[in-house]
Write an enzyme that holds these catalytic residues in place. Structure first.
Site, PDB file in Angstrom:
ATOM      1  N   HIS B  74       0.846  -1.201   0.000  1.00 36.87           N
ATOM      2  CA  HIS B  74       0.000   0.000   0.000  1.00 36.87           C
ATOM      3  C   HIS B  74       0.872   1.239   0.000  1.00 36.87           C
ATOM      4  CE1 HIS B  74       0.900  -0.633   4.229  1.00 36.87           C
ATOM      5  NE2 HIS B  74       0.174  -1.727   4.254  1.00 36.87           N
ATOM      6  N   HIS B  78       4.171   1.633   7.301  1.00 43.99           N
ATOM      7  CA  HIS B  78       3.871   0.949   8.560  1.00 43.99           C
ATOM      8  C   HIS B  78       5.047   1.066   9.507  1.00 43.99           C
ATOM      9  CE1 HIS B  78       0.824  -2.529   7.511  1.00 43.99           C
ATOM     10  NE2 HIS B  78       0.231  -1.382   7.685  1.00 43.99           N
ATOM     11  N   CYS B 126       1.150  -2.179  15.561  1.00 40.69           N
ATOM     12  CA  CYS B 126       1.320  -1.600  14.222  1.00 40.69           C
ATOM     13  C   CYS B 126       0.774  -0.187  14.270  1.00 40.69           C
ATOM     14  CB  CYS B 126       0.580  -2.429  13.180  1.00 40.69           C
ATOM     15  SG  CYS B 126       0.734  -1.744  11.519  1.00 40.69           S
TER      16      CYS B 126
END
Lengths: 157, 157
Positions: B74, B78, B126
């Site tokens: 994406h 992250h 996360c």
């Protein structure tokens, strides 16, 4: 600076303070300021200094036994995750104990301070917006309420 | 929803998965999708559902032994912090082992997957931007490279 590539930042947990590969251990702040005293605390920036494409930074702070961060407030919110030892957070006029993986959301303008309890260092991650305002001293009234809850500082009476 | 007040989110580490006070344990995703299969993983949102004033969200994922997240990519980055057990992260065509407090920065568009190793659950935080794009499947070529590094999926040849 070119955008950061994906990378693993390895923890070294046999150190005091805990360290991470290729992360510099820095002073918490440059010097002391009246009402915002701090003691025995170091800072490491895991994410935020290498042109990472996140809207946030990830820092690790570690306090020696008896150490504490500045009692302060600011417009940006904090998220703190305890990971080592035992500590306390003062939020406004209340203190709460923290141990590993306890997480605290510090809302904007909340006077707050982190303190190490016990014989072990107290270590925590602190996640903040990359764009943020500078911390400010609390008001005398906020300082008195925080001190009554156990905050450490040399606020004037 | 009114802005969130400061709050302590207490960890319960005698549970599997680890849980936090007043945080709901959710399905990782609704259903499976070809090439983005996942196994034995749950999600908890510690910060991001209560009108917190941060530009980021904090989630905790826990994988049972043998579990794995979707292989995907994406535009948003992250930051992942391992906190429980042993695992691996596949980044592009490489795998790296992770244990507690190892941290990974996943740059935009990097194909990635997290996998649990060993007999204990693998748990990690996360952190992501609050505003972010949806994950996408990797290309067949990216899938082959990731699989060669140990990624789990049912990519078509």
């Amino acid at each position: 600076m070119p955008a950061s590539k994906s990378r693993l930042i390895c923890a070294q947990k046999d150190h005091t303070p805990y360290t991470w590969s290729e992360v510099e251990c820095e002073a918490y702040k440059q010097g002391q300021e009246a009402g915002r005293e701090w003691k025995s605390i170091v800072r490491q920036v895991l994410v935020g200094k290498q042109a990472e494409e996140t809207s946030f930074h990830l820092r690790y702070f570690e306090l020696e036994p008896g150490g504490y961060s500045s009692l302060e407030k600011h417009a940006h919110a904090h998220v703190v995750i305890a990971v080592r030892g035992q500590g306390r957070v003062v939020l406004n006029d209340k203190a709460r104990e923290m141990q590993a993986l306890d997480t605290v959301y510090v809302a904007p303008w909340t006077p707050h301070q982190f303190l190490a309890d016990g014989d072990e260092p107290f270590g925590f991650f602190c996640i903040v917006d990359a764009e943020r305002d500078r911390p400010q001293p609390v008001s005398p009234r906020e300082g008195r309420l925080a001190q009554a809850a156990g905050a450490q500082s040399d606020m004037p009476d």
